[in-house]
Design an enzyme around this catalytic site. Structure first.
Site, PDB file in Angstrom:
ATOM      1  CE1 TYR A 192     -10.357 -11.273   4.141  1.00  0.00           C
ATOM      2  CE2 TYR A 192     -10.871  -8.998   4.669  1.00  0.00           C
ATOM      3  CZ  TYR A 192     -10.170 -10.160   4.922  1.00  0.00           C
ATOM      4  OH  TYR A 192      -9.281 -10.205   5.964  1.00  0.00           O
ATOM      5  NE  ARG A 248       3.723  21.871  -9.977  1.00  0.00           N
ATOM      6  CZ  ARG A 248       2.839  22.408 -10.821  1.00  0.00           C
ATOM      7  NH1 ARG A 248       3.226  23.254 -11.766  1.00  0.00           N
ATOM      8  NH2 ARG A 248       1.559  22.101 -10.717  1.00  0.00           N
ATOM      9  CB  THR A 257      -9.474   4.605   3.264  1.00  0.00           C
ATOM     10  OG1 THR A 257      -9.266   6.003   3.170  1.00  0.00           O
ATOM     11  CG2 THR A 257     -10.388   4.289   4.430  1.00  0.00           C
ATOM     12  CD  GLU A 309      -6.725  -5.260   2.161  1.00  0.00           C
ATOM     13  OE1 GLU A 309      -7.614  -5.387   1.315  1.00  0.00           O
ATOM     14  OE2 GLU A 309      -6.713  -5.896   3.229  1.00  0.00           O
ATOM     15  CG  ASP A 341      -6.315   5.308   8.354  1.00  0.00           C
ATOM     16  OD1 ASP A 341      -6.887   6.166   7.678  1.00  0.00           O
ATOM     17  OD2 ASP A 341      -5.411   5.554   9.176  1.00  0.00           O
TER      18      ASP A 341
HETATM   19  C1  LIG Z   1      -2.702 -10.331  -9.054  1.00  0.00           C
HETATM   20  C2  LIG Z   1      -4.059 -10.349  -8.425  1.00  0.00           C
HETATM   21  C3  LIG Z   1      -4.347  -9.013  -7.924  1.00  0.00           C
HETATM   22  C4  LIG Z   1      -5.374  -9.098  -6.895  1.00  0.00           C
HETATM   23  C5  LIG Z   1      -5.451  -7.811  -6.224  1.00  0.00           C
HETATM   24  C6  LIG Z   1      -6.618  -7.764  -5.366  1.00  0.00           C
HETATM   25  C7  LIG Z   1      -6.874  -6.401  -4.991  1.00  0.00           C
HETATM   26  C8  LIG Z   1      -8.263  -6.239  -4.630  1.00  0.00           C
HETATM   27  C9  LIG Z   1      -8.470  -4.826  -4.379  1.00  0.00           C
HETATM   28  C10 LIG Z   1      -9.877  -4.613  -4.084  1.00  0.00           C
HETATM   29  C11 LIG Z   1     -10.134  -3.319  -3.540  1.00  0.00           C
HETATM   30  C12 LIG Z   1     -10.373  -3.081  -2.274  1.00  0.00           C
HETATM   31  C13 LIG Z   1     -10.255  -4.117  -1.229  1.00  0.00           C
HETATM   32  C14 LIG Z   1     -10.329  -3.532   0.114  1.00  0.00           C
HETATM   33  C15 LIG Z   1     -10.526  -4.643   1.065  1.00  0.00           C
HETATM   34  C16 LIG Z   1     -10.452  -4.237   2.506  1.00  0.00           C
HETATM   35  O1  LIG Z   1     -10.330  -3.114   2.847  1.00  0.00           O
HETATM   36  S1  LIG Z   1     -10.574  -5.520   3.590  1.00  0.00           S
HETATM   37  C17 LIG Z   1     -10.505  -4.827   5.170  1.00  0.00           C
HETATM   38  C18 LIG Z   1      -9.134  -4.356   5.505  1.00  0.00           C
HETATM   39  N1  LIG Z   1      -9.063  -3.984   6.867  1.00  0.00           N
HETATM   40  C19 LIG Z   1      -7.964  -3.606   7.433  1.00  0.00           C
HETATM   41  O2  LIG Z   1      -6.928  -3.502   6.795  1.00  0.00           O
HETATM   42  C20 LIG Z   1      -8.015  -3.364   8.895  1.00  0.00           C
HETATM   43  C21 LIG Z   1      -6.771  -2.736   9.436  1.00  0.00           C
HETATM   44  N2  LIG Z   1      -6.519  -3.215  10.782  1.00  0.00           N
HETATM   45  C22 LIG Z   1      -5.631  -4.198  11.048  1.00  0.00           C
HETATM   46  O3  LIG Z   1      -4.991  -4.737  10.157  1.00  0.00           O
HETATM   47  C23 LIG Z   1      -5.429  -4.606  12.464  1.00  0.00           C
HETATM   48  O4  LIG Z   1      -6.536  -4.604  13.205  1.00  0.00           O
HETATM   49  C24 LIG Z   1      -4.297  -3.806  13.139  1.00  0.00           C
HETATM   50  C25 LIG Z   1      -2.997  -4.342  12.551  1.00  0.00           C
HETATM   51  C26 LIG Z   1      -4.382  -2.321  12.899  1.00  0.00           C
HETATM   52  C27 LIG Z   1      -4.302  -4.000  14.662  1.00  0.00           C
HETATM   53  O5  LIG Z   1      -4.562  -5.320  14.944  1.00  0.00           O
HETATM   54  P1  LIG Z   1      -4.529  -5.926  16.420  1.00  0.00           P
HETATM   55  O6  LIG Z   1      -4.900  -7.344  16.395  1.00  0.00           O
HETATM   56  O7  LIG Z   1      -5.259  -5.027  17.311  1.00  0.00           O
HETATM   57  O8  LIG Z   1      -3.030  -5.903  16.573  1.00  0.00           O
HETATM   58  P2  LIG Z   1      -2.054  -5.266  17.579  1.00  0.00           P
HETATM   59  O9  LIG Z   1      -2.482  -5.520  18.966  1.00  0.00           O
HETATM   60  O10 LIG Z   1      -1.756  -3.863  17.159  1.00  0.00           O
HETATM   61  O11 LIG Z   1      -0.894  -6.224  17.199  1.00  0.00           O
HETATM   62  C28 LIG Z   1      -0.772  -7.536  17.712  1.00  0.00           C
HETATM   63  C29 LIG Z   1       0.431  -8.173  17.044  1.00  0.00           C
HETATM   64  O12 LIG Z   1       0.023  -8.630  15.754  1.00  0.00           O
HETATM   65  C30 LIG Z   1       0.896  -8.094  14.768  1.00  0.00           C
HETATM   66  N3  LIG Z   1       0.137  -7.974  13.530  1.00  0.00           N
HETATM   67  C31 LIG Z   1      -0.895  -7.161  13.297  1.00  0.00           C
HETATM   68  N4  LIG Z   1      -1.342  -7.356  12.040  1.00  0.00           N
HETATM   69  C32 LIG Z   1      -0.592  -8.313  11.500  1.00  0.00           C
HETATM   70  C33 LIG Z   1      -0.574  -8.950  10.219  1.00  0.00           C
HETATM   71  N5  LIG Z   1      -1.423  -8.599   9.250  1.00  0.00           N
HETATM   72  N6  LIG Z   1       0.342  -9.905  10.008  1.00  0.00           N
HETATM   73  C34 LIG Z   1       1.231 -10.255  10.955  1.00  0.00           C
HETATM   74  N7  LIG Z   1       1.261  -9.685  12.191  1.00  0.00           N
HETATM   75  C35 LIG Z   1       0.369  -8.725  12.443  1.00  0.00           C
HETATM   76  C36 LIG Z   1       1.365  -6.797  15.348  1.00  0.00           C
HETATM   77  O13 LIG Z   1       2.546  -6.377  14.744  1.00  0.00           O
HETATM   78  C37 LIG Z   1       1.548  -7.172  16.799  1.00  0.00           C
HETATM   79  O14 LIG Z   1       2.759  -7.858  16.916  1.00  0.00           O
HETATM   80  P3  LIG Z   1       3.564  -7.828  18.289  1.00  0.00           P
HETATM   81  O15 LIG Z   1       2.684  -8.419  19.316  1.00  0.00           O
HETATM   82  O16 LIG Z   1       3.858  -6.368  18.556  1.00  0.00           O
HETATM   83  O17 LIG Z   1       4.792  -8.594  17.982  1.00  0.00           O
HETATM   84  C1  LIG Z   2     -13.642   1.721  -1.464  1.00  0.00           C
HETATM   85  C2  LIG Z   2     -13.552   0.858  -0.244  1.00  0.00           C
HETATM   86  C3  LIG Z   2     -13.586  -0.520  -0.390  1.00  0.00           C
HETATM   87  C4  LIG Z   2     -13.549  -1.355   0.732  1.00  0.00           C
HETATM   88  N1  LIG Z   2     -13.645  -2.700   0.585  1.00  0.00           N
HETATM   89  C5  LIG Z   2     -13.711  -3.495   1.671  1.00  0.00           C
HETATM   90  C6  LIG Z   2     -13.880  -4.905   1.542  1.00  0.00           C
HETATM   91  O1  LIG Z   2     -13.942  -5.439   0.439  1.00  0.00           O
HETATM   92  N2  LIG Z   2     -13.992  -5.637   2.677  1.00  0.00           N
HETATM   93  C7  LIG Z   2     -13.908  -5.092   3.909  1.00  0.00           C
HETATM   94  O2  LIG Z   2     -14.022  -5.822   4.885  1.00  0.00           O
HETATM   95  N3  LIG Z   2     -13.714  -3.764   4.069  1.00  0.00           N
HETATM   96  C8  LIG Z   2     -13.610  -2.951   2.983  1.00  0.00           C
HETATM   97  N4  LIG Z   2     -13.425  -1.611   3.135  1.00  0.00           N
HETATM   98  C9  LIG Z   2     -13.309  -1.046   4.476  1.00  0.00           C
HETATM   99  C10 LIG Z   2     -11.906  -0.563   4.789  1.00  0.00           C
HETATM  100  O3  LIG Z   2     -11.027  -1.626   4.933  1.00  0.00           O
HETATM  101  C11 LIG Z   2     -11.925   0.312   6.037  1.00  0.00           C
HETATM  102  O4  LIG Z   2     -12.696   1.461   5.741  1.00  0.00           O
HETATM  103  C12 LIG Z   2     -10.522   0.681   6.444  1.00  0.00           C
HETATM  104  O5  LIG Z   2      -9.860  -0.439   6.988  1.00  0.00           O
HETATM  105  C13 LIG Z   2     -10.475   1.855   7.433  1.00  0.00           C
HETATM  106  O6  LIG Z   2     -11.214   1.579   8.555  1.00  0.00           O
HETATM  107  P1  LIG Z   2     -12.327   2.591   9.125  1.00  0.00           P
HETATM  108  O7  LIG Z   2     -13.251   2.897   8.015  1.00  0.00           O
HETATM  109  O8  LIG Z   2     -12.827   1.948  10.335  1.00  0.00           O
HETATM  110  O9  LIG Z   2     -11.529   3.890   9.472  1.00  0.00           O
HETATM  111  P2  LIG Z   2     -11.342   4.494  10.935  1.00  0.00           P
HETATM  112  O10 LIG Z   2     -10.444   3.593  11.703  1.00  0.00           O
HETATM  113  O11 LIG Z   2     -12.646   4.820  11.533  1.00  0.00           O
HETATM  114  O12 LIG Z   2     -10.556   5.803  10.571  1.00  0.00           O
HETATM  115  C14 LIG Z   2     -11.048   7.134  10.769  1.00  0.00           C
HETATM  116  C15 LIG Z   2      -9.873   8.031  11.182  1.00  0.00           C
HETATM  117  O13 LIG Z   2      -9.399   7.611  12.459  1.00  0.00           O
HETATM  118  C16 LIG Z   2      -7.994   7.448  12.439  1.00  0.00           C
HETATM  119  N5  LIG Z   2      -7.620   6.351  13.362  1.00  0.00           N
HETATM  120  C17 LIG Z   2      -8.268   5.181  13.557  1.00  0.00           C
HETATM  121  N6  LIG Z   2      -7.634   4.437  14.467  1.00  0.00           N
HETATM  122  C18 LIG Z   2      -6.552   5.135  14.856  1.00  0.00           C
HETATM  123  C19 LIG Z   2      -5.477   4.889  15.762  1.00  0.00           C
HETATM  124  N7  LIG Z   2      -5.387   3.738  16.443  1.00  0.00           N
HETATM  125  N8  LIG Z   2      -4.533   5.828  15.917  1.00  0.00           N
HETATM  126  C20 LIG Z   2      -4.592   6.967  15.209  1.00  0.00           C
HETATM  127  N9  LIG Z   2      -5.577   7.257  14.316  1.00  0.00           N
HETATM  128  C21 LIG Z   2      -6.548   6.357  14.147  1.00  0.00           C
HETATM  129  C22 LIG Z   2      -7.666   7.104  10.996  1.00  0.00           C
HETATM  130  O14 LIG Z   2      -6.316   7.471  10.688  1.00  0.00           O
HETATM  131  C23 LIG Z   2      -8.675   7.955  10.244  1.00  0.00           C
HETATM  132  O15 LIG Z   2      -8.133   9.239  10.072  1.00  0.00           O
HETATM  133  C24 LIG Z   2     -13.443  -0.770   2.018  1.00  0.00           C
HETATM  134  C25 LIG Z   2     -13.373   0.620   2.159  1.00  0.00           C
HETATM  135  C26 LIG Z   2     -13.423   1.431   1.047  1.00  0.00           C
HETATM  136  C27 LIG Z   2     -13.372   2.917   1.216  1.00  0.00           C
END
Ligand SMILES: CCCCCCCCCC/C=C\CCCC(=O)SCCNC(=O)CCNC(=O)[C@H](O)C(C)(C)COP(=O)(O)OP(=O)(O)OC[C@H]1O[C@@H](n2cnc3c(N)ncnc32)[C@H](O)[C@@H]1OP(=O)(O)O
Ligand SMILES: Cc1cc2nc3c(=O)[nH]c(=O)nc-3n(C[C@H](O)[C@H](O)[C@H](O)COP(=O)(O)OP(=O)(O)OC[C@H]3O[C@@H](n4cnc5c(N)ncnc54)[C@H](O)[C@@H]3O)c2cc1C
Length: 664
Positions: A135, A333, A422, A424, A426
């Site tokens: 992903y 604790r 962090t 999925e 932060d």
């Molecule tokens: C049994 C099987 C087990 C399998 C398990 C698998 C597990 C695998 C684990 C593996 C390990 C690690 C994997 C890690 C993978 C990753 O990290 S992938 C990358 C993840 N990245 C993120 O999570 C990024 C975080 N950022 C966001 O989600 C968005 O950008 C954020 C929500 C912060 C902001 O998005 P914007 O588009 O800018 O949104 P806003 O303008 O704030 O909101 C607009 C409207 O959209 C709504 N919204 C936002 N997100 C969602 C959503 N996900 N779903 C529905 N709606 C959403 C938001 O509420 C706003 O709504 P409104 O307009 O106010 O009504």
């Molecule tokens: C072990 C690991 C596995 C991962 N696997 C995947 C993967 O499989 N696929 C994938 O696509 N990504 C993956 N990621 C990336 C991960 O999803 C991002 O690192 C995560 O979503 C956080 O985003 P960032 O690194 O940009 O943090 P940043 O957004 O840069 O955060 C830095 C700091 O800024 C603060 N901050 C940021 N924005 C705001 C705001 N709007 N208001 C207040 N504070 C804010 C945060 O709280 C944090 O303290 C992985 C990361 C890790 C560590």
């Protein structure tokens, strides 16, 4: 001969039916039997051995991970395991691997965002692992701000293809698990551009490596991003980097459930909300909540068993010293963490139900519950992972010095676990999403729109803003309605106070930024209310087994009252309770700890963890800690020789220099 059990006496003290509690923990008898069978299968297989992995070099650890993944796949095929059993098997192998992302994100992304034709084409290959996917969303420059991603996918109507390109260094994909060395394919998130117009971020299926030689395809630069926190731990995962130099893919590889691009290059937005592009994250956040209860239970199991074995001070007339679990500070604790493990288990069960419900509604084009599903998954993911990460470290401290040994299992568990705060999303960024949802709900209170689901309590704001807690004695805090009302009143009062403060800003976005630390507190109060209320709802169910429900009631009260004690400032400042009522809650909490004490070992036995899965000498089932620690020390490579390598080069010259100096 009966096996030695240092915890036998503790186990005899239990006041409930352990087998029935195991079933409650597993969710059902069927789940219990399945997970018990699969856990034993893994524990008895020498290929899945993990006691040596913190000693391995990165390359050896990675190869060991490939070997385990291949062996797991063979077992899954040979034993014809169901998808559910296969997931369990992978989780009991307990080594982060590319398979987590293949099964946990790549396949769900195609399922959730792809069309039925795309399902037919890609899913069979993915299910058979003929292709392996990851992903690829996060970039070097942007993770949280998904709309800020820079990778482009520009449609070329001449060839009916997309041109994928990384225009800047910061647009390099960075972090995706499984990308670095393994994945043949990825779901890549990129800005869709048609006719010179930017339509925001969408998902695309992209082949990265050749299926015969595993070499990167032309235009693709791919590799691992390097070592991460801790030894062993998450370094088994090949988190990767990826750059595109005008890589071409056919148009039908854009995931087109949410929006489509026609043959002519016309962008068509369907009536499905654009937020469904974020759907895979919602799914994984939901699974992370259940996983939090597992990780927390693991740490608590280790700390509880060890605390019953460890003795310090208080020997009288040559008798044994006091078990550290009998110290009130240790209990205050440890027992809230034990209660939190159960609380997260039940809220995880409920969240799974909520997710299934929203998925079914989405299939029927009912998008009404999507905002709540987003807020609940985001908030609970954030709250449960933050608590669990801190709790693992607290459990290490609860185990004193031995907790710092690698073979306590706690350092590695901590190192593997903490990135969940962090990835999925932060945790702070996610809580701010919850706060937005709550502020929107408050703003609609006067409009006649009745809040539903987890915000239904806001519909009773008028009462909750002025109700008075009726607690007069410590035991009054055992009434579920009293606890629930205190948590509801606190959440609604904090929300409304913040909404009022926001109203003072002429620009709402400025206000939101300025008040964001308070908004995070509001979101936490709301999430804690959800967990408390779902625990209370669980207790409404028919729970069989002698003493089982009683134990759960005690744990539920511990969970709620320890939160009340910890956040007393919020409860008192909002006028929900008086300082005296806060003191009575604390008094009741102490009484509850005394009731948990005789059941503590059985309550962690109910998790049914094998010694293999726990991976901890301090937490082993039989409690034979000292002998195992002593034996284990001799297995350390430093003890392979009596005199260490390097003695002649580095130690002896210093020591001899001393002799020379003395002679001078
Ligand atoms: C049994 C099987 C087990 C399998 C398990 C698998 C597990 C695998 C684990 C593996 C390990 C690690 C994997 C890690 C993978 C990753 O990290 S992938 C990358 C993840 N990245 C993120 O999570 C990024 C975080 N950022 C966001 O989600 C968005 O950008 C954020 C929500 C912060 C902001 O998005 P914007 O588009 O800018 O949104 P806003 O303008 O704030 O909101 C607009 C409207 O959209 C709504 N919204 C936002 N997100 C969602 C959503 N996900 N779903 C529905 N709606 C959403 C938001 O509420 C706003 O709504 P409104 O307009 O106010 O009504
Ligand atoms: C072990 C690991 C596995 C991962 N696997 C995947 C993967 O499989 N696929 C994938 O696509 N990504 C993956 N990621 C990336 C991960 O999803 C991002 O690192 C995560 O979503 C956080 O985003 P960032 O690194 O940009 O943090 P940043 O957004 O840069 O955060 C830095 C700091 O800024 C603060 N901050 C940021 N924005 C705001 C705001 N709007 N208001 C207040 N504070 C804010 C945060 O709280 C944090 O303290 C992985 C990361 C890790 C560590």
């Amino acid at each position: 001969m009966e096996a030695l059990d240092y915890h036998a006496e503790e186990r005899r003290k239990a006041e409930f039916n352990l087998d029935e509690m195991k079933i409650v923990w597993a969710g059902s008898r069927r789940n219990y039997e399945l997970s018990d069978r699969v856990a034993r299968l893994v524990a008895s297989d020498p290929v899945f051995r993990k006691d040596n992995r913190t000693m391995l070099t990165r390359k050896d650890l990675f190869k060991d991970t490939l070997r385990k993944a291949a062996h797991a796949w063979k077992r899954i095929i040979d034993l014809r395991l169901s998808e559910e059993e296969a997931n369990m098997l992978r989780s009991y192998v307990d080594q982060p691997a590319f398979t987590d992302l293949h099964w946990g994100m790549f396949i769900p992304a195609i399922k959730g965002q792809g069309t039925s034709e795309q399902h037919e084409k890609w899913l069979p290959m993915a299910y058979k692992m003929q292709i392996i996917g990851c992903y690829a969303q996060t970039e070097l420059g942007h993770g949280s701000n998904v709309q800020g991603l820079e990778t482009t996918a520009t449609f070329d109507p001449q060839t009916d293809e997309f041109d994928l390109h990384s225009p800047t260094l910061t647009s390099s994909k960075w972090w995706p698990g499984g990308l670095g060395k393994v994945s043949t394919h990825a779901v890549v998130y990129a800005r869709l551009i048609t006719g010179g117009q930017d339509h925001g971020v969408h998902g695309f299926i992209v082949q990265l490596r050749g299926l015969d030689d595993h070499l990167p395809l032309p235009g693709i630069t791919v590799g691992d991003i390097g070592m991460k926190f801790g030894s062993g731990a998450y370094n088994s995962m090949d988190n990767g980097l990826l750059r595109f130099d005008h890589v071409r893919i056919p148009r039908n590889q854009m995931l087109m459930r949410v929006s489509q691009v026609t043959r002519e290059g016309k962008f068509v937005q369907s009536d499905v909300p654009r937020q469904l592009v974020y759907g895979t994250m919602v799914y994984v956040r939901q699974t992370i909540v259940s996983d939090a209860s597992c990780a927390l239970a693991r740490a608590v199991c280790i700390a509880t068993r060890y605390s019953a074995v460890r003795r310090q001070f208080g020997s009288q007339n040559g008798g044994p010293e006091i078990q550290v679990i009998d110290y009130k500070t240790q209990q205050s604790r440890l027992f809230p963490l034990l209660a939190s493990a159960y609380a997260f288990r039940f809220v995880g069960e409920w969240l799974k139900w909520l997710y299934t419900d929203v998925t079914q509604r989405l299939q029927a084009n009912d998008f009404s519950t999507l905002p709540e599903a987003h807020a609940c998954t985001a908030g609970l993911k954030s709250m449960t992972t933050s608590v669990t990460a801190d709790a693992i470290e607290e459990c290490r401290k609860l185990c004193g010095g031995h907790g710092y040994l690698s073979n306590s299992g706690l350092p590695e568990l901590f190192a593997v676990y903490i990135p969940t705060c962090t990835y999925e999303g932060d945790n702070v960024v996610l809580l701010l999403q919850v706060a937005r949802f709550l502020m929107k709900t408050v703003s609609q209170l006067g409009s006649g729109k009745k809040p539903v689901g987890t915000t239904a309590y806001m519909g009773r704001a008028e009462h909750l803003m002025q109700c008075r807690c009726e607690v007069e004695m410590a035991q009054d805090w055992l009434k579920p309605s009293t606890i629930l009302e205190a948590f509801e009143a606190r959440a609604v009062r904090m929300s409304i106070a913040c909404a009022k403060s926001l109203g003072k800003f002429s620009n709402p976005e400025d206000g939101f930024a300025e008040l964001s630390p308070d908004l995070v507190e509001v979101a936490i109060a709301h999430c804690q209310l959800i967990v408390v209320s779902k625990f209370l709802e669980k207790l409404q169910q028919d729970i069989p087994g002698k003493g089982v429900k009683r134990q759960l009631e005690i744990l539920c009260n511990v969970y709620a009252l320890h939160l009340l004690h910890k956040h007393l400032g919020d409860f008192v400042a909002t006028g929900c309770i008086t300082p005296n009522q806060g003191a009575l809650a604390n008094e009741q909490l102490r009484l509850l700890y005394a009731q948990v004490r005789p059941n503590a070992i059985a309550l962690v036995d109910a998790f049914n963890y094998t010694d293999h899965y726990l991976g901890s000498i301090l937490g082993c089932y039989d409690g034979n800690v000292y002998q195992k620690l002593y034996q284990e020390a001799w297995k350390d490579p430093l003890n392979d020789t009596v005199v260490p390598d390097g003695y002649l080069e580095y130690l002896r010259p210093i020591l001899k220099q001393h002799i020379r100096t003395a002679r001078l």
